[in-house]
Scaffold this motif. Sequence first.
Motif, mmCIF file in Angstrom:
data_model
loop_
_atom_site.group_PDB
_atom_site.id
_atom_site.type_symbol
_atom_site.label_atom_id
_atom_site.label_comp_id
_atom_site.label_asym_id
_atom_site.label_seq_id
_atom_site.Cartn_x
_atom_site.Cartn_y
_atom_site.Cartn_z
ATOM 1 N N LEU A 221 0.842 -1.186 0.000
ATOM 2 C CA LEU A 221 0.000 0.000 0.000
ATOM 3 C C LEU A 221 0.887 1.249 0.000
ATOM 4 C CD1 LEU A 221 -2.836 1.295 0.360
ATOM 5 C CD2 LEU A 221 -2.540 1.021 2.825
ATOM 6 N N GLY A 222 0.687 2.110 -0.986
ATOM 7 C CA GLY A 222 1.484 3.327 -1.084
ATOM 8 C C GLY A 222 2.799 3.123 -1.816
ATOM 9 N N TYR A 223 3.146 1.880 -2.149
ATOM 10 C CA TYR A 223 4.418 1.582 -2.800
ATOM 11 C C TYR A 223 4.216 0.702 -4.024
ATOM 12 C CZ TYR A 223 6.550 3.763 1.158
ATOM 13 O OH TYR A 223 6.908 4.688 2.096
ATOM 14 N N GLY A 224 3.206 1.035 -4.796
ATOM 15 C CA GLY A 224 2.992 0.285 -6.029
ATOM 16 C C GLY A 224 1.819 -0.680 -5.979
ATOM 17 N N LEU A 225 1.010 -0.590 -4.902
ATOM 18 C CA LEU A 225 -0.167 -1.453 -4.822
ATOM 19 C C LEU A 225 -1.103 -1.212 -6.010
ATOM 20 C CD1 LEU A 225 -1.778 -3.576 -3.179
ATOM 21 C CD2 LEU A 225 -2.890 -1.688 -1.990
ATOM 22 N N ASP A 226 -1.075 -0.004 -6.551
ATOM 23 C CA ASP A 226 -1.933 0.254 -7.709
ATOM 24 C C ASP A 226 -1.550 -0.658 -8.882
ATOM 25 O OD1 ASP A 226 0.409 1.806 -7.558
ATOM 26 O OD2 ASP A 226 -0.307 3.162 -9.103
ATOM 27 N N TYR A 227 -0.248 -0.906 -9.066
ATOM 28 C CA TYR A 227 0.159 -1.874 -10.094
ATOM 29 C C TYR A 227 -0.275 -3.276 -9.692
ATOM 30 C CZ TYR A 227 3.994 1.208 -11.793
ATOM 31 O OH TYR A 227 4.753 2.218 -12.288
ATOM 32 N N TYR A 229 -2.456 -4.438 -7.645
ATOM 33 C CA TYR A 229 -3.899 -4.688 -7.631
ATOM 34 C C TYR A 229 -4.412 -4.951 -9.047
ATOM 35 C CZ TYR A 229 -8.881 -3.999 -7.349
ATOM 36 O OH TYR A 229 -10.227 -4.189 -7.478
ATOM 37 N N SER A 230 -4.114 -4.055 -9.963
ATOM 38 C CA SER A 230 -4.653 -4.225 -11.315
ATOM 39 C C SER A 230 -4.010 -5.396 -12.038
ATOM 40 C CB SER A 230 -4.507 -2.940 -12.132
ATOM 41 O OG SER A 230 -5.546 -2.050 -11.781
ATOM 42 N N GLU A 233 -5.967 -8.292 -10.782
ATOM 43 C CA GLU A 233 -7.343 -8.249 -11.276
ATOM 44 C C GLU A 233 -7.391 -8.629 -12.759
ATOM 45 O OE1 GLU A 233 -10.720 -5.500 -9.659
ATOM 46 O OE2 GLU A 233 -9.755 -4.436 -11.296
ATOM 47 N N ARG A 234 -6.431 -8.136 -13.517
ATOM 48 C CA ARG A 234 -6.386 -8.473 -14.949
ATOM 49 C C ARG A 234 -6.106 -9.957 -15.148
ATOM 50 N NH1 ARG A 234 -2.010 -4.999 -17.604
ATOM 51 N NH2 ARG A 234 -2.647 -6.213 -19.411
ATOM 52 N N SER A 293 -7.120 -5.681 -0.207
ATOM 53 C CA SER A 293 -7.404 -5.177 -1.544
ATOM 54 C C SER A 293 -7.062 -6.242 -2.582
ATOM 55 C CB SER A 293 -6.649 -3.877 -1.797
ATOM 56 O OG SER A 293 -5.276 -4.112 -1.712
#
Lengths: 322, 470
Positions: A221-227, A229-230, A233-234, A293
């Motif tokens: 979280l805050g260190y690339g979780l956005d990558y 996570y997706s 999910e993909r 997440s």
Amino acid sequence: KFDVARSSEWNTPIQEVTLGATSADGGSRGHTITLGGEKAMPFYFDAEMPNRNYVTMDVFDMPISMAKSVKSNYEDVMGDPAEWAKKVVNEYNADMVTIHLISTDPLINDTPAKEAAKVVEDVLQAVDVPIVIGGSGNPQKDPEVLEKAAEVAEGERALLASASLNLDYERVAKAATDYGHAVLSWTQLEINAQKELNRKLMKQCNVPRDSIVMDPTTAALGYGLDYAYSNMERIRLSALMGDDELNFPMSSGTTNAWGARESWMKESPLKEDSDWGPREYRGPIWEIVTGLSLALAGNDMFMMMHPTSVQVLKEITQTLYG
Amino acid sequence: MKINSPLDAYKYLPGTNCGRCGEDTCMAFASHLIDRSKSAEDCLPMVEEDKYAKKLEELEKLLAPEIREVTIGTGEKSVSIGGDDVLFRHKLTFFNKTAYAYDVTDTMDEKELEERINTIQTFKKFYVGEFLTLDMVAVRCVSGKPETFASTVKKVIGLTELPLVLCSFDPAVLKAALEVAADKKPLMYAANQENWKEVAGLAKEYEVPVTLFAPNDLDLLKSMAKTFAEMGIEDLVLDPGTFPTGKELKTTFENFLKIRRAGIDGDGEVAYPIMAVPLTAWMAYDDDVSASYWETVVASVLTVKYGDIMIMHSIEPYALLPEMHLRDTIYTDPRKPVTVDPGVWEVGSPTADSPIIVTTNFALTYYTVESDISSNKIDCYIVVADTEGIGVEAAVAGGQLTADKIKKTLENAKFDLKEKTNYNTVILPGLSARLQGDVEDKVGSRVLIGPADSGRLPGWLEKNWPPQNK
Ligand code: B12
Ligand code: SF4
């Protein structure tokens, strides 16, 4: 009247992978654990989720540095992996145990593979849950270490962590097939690399489909979780829509959350930041939210460290599981 | 959005390729309309010339997001919620990050009220070049008295510019508050099965957005939304109830999925922002830490899956920080580059005696390092190497951060260490210690190895800078 269709695109269930073997199957585990089998995104109403999420807790074969609020739980067992394993299973409700053989790293203790394998035996003696066996992360040494460990754990259907593109994955895969284990297919946040490695494991190394779990990498979280996570999910969406190179259960190194400074630093290094509050409470929730997440992105198994994080993550995922 | 290819949008554009929108061609502009990085009014000829008025209107209708966008509050601090077009963020991006409201009540004494509001409006956390902050205040009526509530709302308005949610099911209470607050465009919370007629009347009279609350009853929720829309009230937010534990929590989660899927799939009658109330976690747990934790957990689930606005109670930093970061995670545009420009940049007013710090052009790394330095009022130069947007450790492992790269960065910036600085010394990140020898050779400077985390740089510099013997 409110009405919404079930998804018609999700027509391929995720491969089920069973870890651990009981005496009926030639092992000595008290029970087995089955990952995967989903026919929809996690916890969705489109289809029943056949298996819940599982947590495997970290045990190391030597004392290591860790965040203070994690360490305080393990001070009494740091030097003894068997006791450590007992503690996470009996006191912290771990579904599984991961034994990390990090002392084998040539830059740490360079423990010989054979000696490290003894620790695996000790852990198998100490607890009867299914286990994950991890190397040190050293790509030269890991294949040998995992080979020896796989040998002593023959028949127990452990998960070998990991095969990756930057080491001799063939050797790791062979160790798994020779001794009846599953293998963790680990790539770094890249869906095509994940496909490539899975394909190699299946086609080139003949690993059966029911023996592959993927770790597409967890960034905190805050260190690339956005990558992260997706990416998950993909992967899961493609799998449900029929991509048989991605159609496997997933595992997350949720402990990476402890690398985020928000989880361990005493206070913010920035004067402009509001007070971060006590880190004893910040750390566990960082691990929880990181894992949670990813549970929503399709992750099945969590590698975790803090007892509170494990308890809360299990509670919320099991609530959503029903 | 009712169209999905640039060609569909192109048909409505003037087709003159005049370039006033900043694009070379109308076709290029059309593709930005589809990825939502530009909006139709950016085509100035369409806005200015009457002959295009009808086309513009049609185009805007086609481009309108599936989920209605609702704005709460006025002025700079107003928040917009909804406006989404996809169910999964990688398919485009999610728009209008979830708005977080924290509660105060009309039975709090003045001091408590002031303190809470102050925390809500000043809490901030630096992240990748900006501050994460909180958005709204939810004022809850506990007294049951219209005058008490109205006077609290008035006080709150005096204390903060943040947009408000006015919480009560009693139309008389809501009315009293709207009398003092309507011009701030607060969100009414909420209309339900019993009070909806009166609340609809208030929404019309005061022209404010309103939440429709139908706990675990999607049929009712939908029929209320339909009725309100037919009455001309379309700034709606849907609350299917947030049940904090057990089977009901699972159902809550499913309700959120169902509403959003129906909305994106074209059921306009439920295509509104969704509200969650994780504050209900406080009904399930007695002690503050457990309740805060569970509230954060429920908020996390519903931030990831489709909550557009939520009301919460805990303002403990250990609850706020993960909430804010998760929201940022989910609403970060997956299409936008996460790098900063390579080069040699000044922090503060560096002199020939100031430290020279090497780092990467990964935005997260750069901003972390930059803020650690600038917030401690340290003057220095930052040498930002072009590592193709990779952080320090991965870039060392992957070969994007090398002595050559560092040398090239200095050369491109015409930054001669011997000329511009007195020590001819650079500081490398602790995690790149193994580059030391190489950098000494290739750059021809001396090299100090800093700490692993830049948060420790200020303390480290105190001990290690200036370097001994020039
Ligand atoms: C996200 C990530 C990735 C992402 C990178 C995304 C990106 N844009 O950077 C991807 C998926 C691309 C990736 C790939 C790889 N990765 Co990677 N990755 C990570 C991960 C999970 C987080 C790294 C991160 O973003 N940290 C946050 C940033 C802000 O940290 P930072 O840049 O280091 O900055 C900090 C410090 O360095 C310091 N600092 C920065 N500048 C300065 C300057 C000075 C003067 C000072 C004093 C301090 C300082 O302060 C900063 C704030 O704390 C870590 C594991 C982990 N949890 O740490 C592994 C990790 C870094 N990766 C690793 C590896 C091996 C790789 C790969 C080589 C794997 C492979 N075989 O493909 C590739 C290399 C790819 C490439 N370079 O082309 C290893 C590195 C091991 C090692 N020590 O050599 C790690 C540690 C994981 C592991 N345990 O194996 N990775
Ligand atoms: S401003 Fe309008 S007419 Fe001119 S190029 Fe852009 S889209 Fe075409």
